[in-house]
Every structure is written in C-alpha cells, then in structure tokens.
Design a protein around this motif. Sequence first.
Motif, PDB file in Angstrom:
ATOM      1  N   ALA A   1       0.844  -1.203   0.000  1.00  0.00           N
ATOM      2  CA  ALA A   1       0.000   0.000   0.000  1.00  0.00           C
ATOM      3  C   ALA A   1       0.878   1.251   0.000  1.00  0.00           C
ATOM      4  O   ALA A   1       0.639   2.191  -0.773  1.00  0.00           O
ATOM      5  N   ARG A   2       1.880   1.267   0.853  1.00  0.00           N
ATOM      6  CA  ARG A   2       2.767   2.438   0.927  1.00  0.00           C
ATOM      7  C   ARG A   2       3.459   2.681  -0.407  1.00  0.00           C
ATOM      8  O   ARG A   2       3.533   3.821  -0.893  1.00  0.00           O
ATOM      9  N   THR A   3       3.957   1.629  -1.023  1.00  0.00           N
ATOM     10  CA  THR A   3       4.621   1.768  -2.323  1.00  0.00           C
ATOM     11  C   THR A   3       3.674   2.370  -3.352  1.00  0.00           C
ATOM     12  O   THR A   3       4.052   3.279  -4.098  1.00  0.00           O
ATOM     13  N   ARG A   4       2.453   1.881  -3.387  1.00  0.00           N
ATOM     14  CA  ARG A   4       1.484   2.388  -4.370  1.00  0.00           C
ATOM     15  C   ARG A   4       1.092   3.835  -4.067  1.00  0.00           C
ATOM     16  O   ARG A   4       0.897   4.627  -4.991  1.00  0.00           O
ATOM     17  N   TYR A   5       0.979   4.203  -2.779  1.00  0.00           N
ATOM     18  CA  TYR A   5       0.692   5.602  -2.455  1.00  0.00           C
ATOM     19  C   TYR A   5       1.834   6.510  -2.908  1.00  0.00           C
ATOM     20  O   TYR A   5       1.597   7.602  -3.433  1.00  0.00           O
ATOM     21  N   LEU A   6       3.081   6.070  -2.718  1.00  0.00           N
ATOM     22  CA  LEU A   6       4.218   6.865  -3.167  1.00  0.00           C
ATOM     23  C   LEU A   6       4.230   7.006  -4.688  1.00  0.00           C
ATOM     24  O   LEU A   6       4.509   8.085  -5.219  1.00  0.00           O
ATOM     25  N   GLN A   7       3.906   5.934  -5.381  1.00  0.00           N
ATOM     26  CA  GLN A   7       3.811   6.002  -6.842  1.00  0.00           C
ATOM     27  C   GLN A   7       2.672   6.930  -7.262  1.00  0.00           C
ATOM     28  O   GLN A   7       2.785   7.664  -8.249  1.00  0.00           O
ATOM     29  N   SER A   8       1.584   6.902  -6.497  1.00  0.00           N
ATOM     30  CA  SER A   8       0.462   7.787  -6.772  1.00  0.00           C
ATOM     31  C   SER A   8       0.885   9.247  -6.624  1.00  0.00           C
ATOM     32  O   SER A   8       0.557  10.091  -7.466  1.00  0.00           O
ATOM     33  N   ALA A   9       1.611   9.548  -5.550  1.00  0.00           N
ATOM     34  CA  ALA A   9       2.090  10.916  -5.338  1.00  0.00           C
ATOM     35  C   ALA A   9       2.955  11.371  -6.518  1.00  0.00           C
ATOM     36  O   ALA A   9       2.812  12.509  -7.001  1.00  0.00           O
ATOM     37  N   ASP A  10       3.813  10.480  -7.002  1.00  0.00           N
ATOM     38  CA  ASP A  10       4.653  10.806  -8.149  1.00  0.00           C
ATOM     39  C   ASP A  10       3.813  11.063  -9.404  1.00  0.00           C
ATOM     40  O   ASP A  10       4.046  12.027 -10.137  1.00  0.00           O
ATOM     41  N   ALA A  11       2.829  10.200  -9.643  1.00  0.00           N
ATOM     42  CA  ALA A  11       1.976  10.375 -10.826  1.00  0.00           C
ATOM     43  C   ALA A  11       1.191  11.683 -10.743  1.00  0.00           C
ATOM     44  O   ALA A  11       1.080  12.421 -11.734  1.00  0.00           O
ATOM     45  N   TYR A  12       0.657  11.983  -9.574  1.00  0.00           N
ATOM     46  CA  TYR A  12      -0.069  13.242  -9.405  1.00  0.00           C
ATOM     47  C   TYR A  12       0.860  14.443  -9.604  1.00  0.00           C
ATOM     48  O   TYR A  12       0.447  15.464 -10.169  1.00  0.00           O
ATOM     49  N   THR A  13       2.100  14.326  -9.163  1.00  0.00           N
ATOM     50  CA  THR A  13       3.057  15.404  -9.382  1.00  0.00           C
ATOM     51  C   THR A  13       3.277  15.610 -10.876  1.00  0.00           C
ATOM     52  O   THR A  13       3.279  16.746 -11.363  1.00  0.00           O
ATOM     53  N   ARG A  14       3.416  14.516 -11.612  1.00  0.00           N
ATOM     54  CA  ARG A  14       3.586  14.591 -13.074  1.00  0.00           C
ATOM     55  C   ARG A  14       2.362  15.193 -13.749  1.00  0.00           C
ATOM     56  O   ARG A  14       2.476  15.818 -14.800  1.00  0.00           O
ATOM     57  N   ALA A  15       1.192  15.015 -13.100  1.00  0.00           N
ATOM     58  CA  ALA A  15      -0.057  15.556 -13.653  1.00  0.00           C
ATOM     59  C   ALA A  15      -0.307  16.993 -13.196  1.00  0.00           C
ATOM     60  O   ALA A  15      -1.339  17.567 -13.528  1.00  0.00           O
ATOM     61  N   ASN A  16       0.630  17.549 -12.437  1.00  0.00           N
ATOM     62  CA  ASN A  16       0.489  18.895 -11.882  1.00  0.00           C
ATOM     63  C   ASN A  16      -0.766  18.999 -11.013  1.00  0.00           C
ATOM     64  O   ASN A  16      -1.567  19.923 -11.144  1.00  0.00           O
ATOM     65  N   ALA A  17      -0.918  18.012 -10.128  1.00  0.00           N
ATOM     66  CA  ALA A  17      -2.033  17.970  -9.171  1.00  0.00           C
ATOM     67  C   ALA A  17      -1.442  17.921  -7.767  1.00  0.00           C
ATOM     68  O   ALA A  17      -1.408  16.857  -7.130  1.00  0.00           O
ATOM     69  N   PRO A  18      -0.933  19.065  -7.264  1.00  0.00           N
ATOM     70  CA  PRO A  18      -0.206  19.054  -5.990  1.00  0.00           C
ATOM     71  C   PRO A  18      -1.056  18.657  -4.783  1.00  0.00           C
ATOM     72  O   PRO A  18      -0.547  18.008  -3.862  1.00  0.00           O
ATOM     73  N   THR A  19      -2.318  19.005  -4.764  1.00  0.00           N
ATOM     74  CA  THR A  19      -3.168  18.639  -3.628  1.00  0.00           C
ATOM     75  C   THR A  19      -3.292  17.128  -3.523  1.00  0.00           C
ATOM     76  O   THR A  19      -3.127  16.548  -2.445  1.00  0.00           O
ATOM     77  N   GLU A  20      -3.569  16.497  -4.652  1.00  0.00           N
ATOM     78  CA  GLU A  20      -3.701  15.047  -4.669  1.00  0.00           C
ATOM     79  C   GLU A  20      -2.368  14.369  -4.356  1.00  0.00           C
ATOM     80  O   GLU A  20      -2.326  13.349  -3.664  1.00  0.00           O
ATOM     81  N   ALA A  21      -1.268  14.965  -4.850  1.00  0.00           N
ATOM     82  CA  ALA A  21       0.060  14.409  -4.565  1.00  0.00           C
ATOM     83  C   ALA A  21       0.338  14.456  -3.064  1.00  0.00           C
ATOM     84  O   ALA A  21       0.841  13.481  -2.488  1.00  0.00           O
ATOM     85  N   ASP A  22      -0.012  15.576  -2.432  1.00  0.00           N
ATOM     86  CA  ASP A  22       0.185  15.699  -0.979  1.00  0.00           C
ATOM     87  C   ASP A  22      -0.663  14.688  -0.209  1.00  0.00           C
ATOM     88  O   ASP A  22      -0.195  14.099   0.771  1.00  0.00           O
ATOM     89  N   GLU A  23      -1.918  14.473  -0.663  1.00  0.00           N
ATOM     90  CA  GLU A  23      -2.795  13.501   0.004  1.00  0.00           C
ATOM     91  C   GLU A  23      -2.218  12.091  -0.102  1.00  0.00           C
ATOM     92  O   GLU A  23      -2.227  11.327   0.867  1.00  0.00           O
TER      93      GLU A  23
END
Length: 174
Positions: A143-165
């Motif tokens: 779960a932690r690995t996937r959340y970290l990957q999610s944060a990276d993907a959101y950063t690439r999508a320029n979605a900082p709020t979602e990346a922070d979550e």
Amino acid sequence: MGEAIAWTSLGIALEETGQPEKAINAHTRARDLFQAAEDLHREAMAWDSLGATLLRTGRTEEAIDAHTRARDLHQTVGDRLSEASTWNNLGAALADMGRVEEAIEAYEKALEGYREIDKWYETGSTLSNLALAHKNAARPAEARTRYLQSADAYTRANAPTEADEAQSAADSLT
C-alpha cells in the motif's frame, strides 16, 4: 441516435439530482438504443455509466456485470482510455464486494492502460485505489509503495493537492 444521447444526459442529470433509480432507467434506455443502433462505442459508455450508478445504489453484482460488459465492448472498439477507466470502475465494484484480489487485478489493468497513453492524473487515482486495496488486504508495504507512486503520478499531472494527500497516506503507513 439523438434520442439515445438525450437519455444518457438525462441519466446523468437524474443521478446528480439524487434520483438514482430514475437514472438507472435512463441509462438502461440509452444502452438499449445504442445497442439497437449498433453503436458499440456509445453502448459501452452507457454500460459503464449504468454500472457506476448501480454501484452507488448498492447493486454491486449488477454493477460488476455492467462494467464487465462495458470493458469488453471498449476492447472490441479499441478505445484504450475508456477501457482503462472501465477497468478502474470494475476494480471499485469488485473491492466493494470484498473481492480484493480481483480488484487489484482490475486496477493493475487500468494502470497499464493509463500509463500507455500518459494519463498521469488517472494513473495517480488508480494507484491510490490500488494502495487502498492493498491496505484493506493487510499489506501495508505494498500500500505504501502504491501511495508513493500515486504521489509521483499526481506530481507529473500537476495535481499538488492530490500528490500531498497520497504522500500523507503513504507516510501514515510507516
């Protein structure tokens, strides 16, 4: 064709105004009309909309069937983006039924599709869904690995709020 499109729009409006049973009827009517017109692409979209509404009303088995049908039709017409979206929706329905391993497989398929076409926001969302499925399956490391990957993907999508979550969700698992 115009009538079917109108039924689709009506279904969306009915759901947004808190009338899910009427929305189900409208989506079903739209699906039937697209099917009769042999418009596989729009029929698939109607199946997916129907599945989403069924899931929100607790009719999860029916939602799984609708999303499965939508997925198959999207594959037939070669719409990779809609197919990925439907895999994600199917994952949500399977997770709702407690069918975690099948949900994870569906989310992985969605992820594959989104990554192929560089849809980073959708990738981030799917990774968050995947992380939650692993968390619910008592696999905190995955779960932690996937959340970290999610944060990276959101950063690439320029979605900082979602990346922070997503980053916060990962941090909560340490």
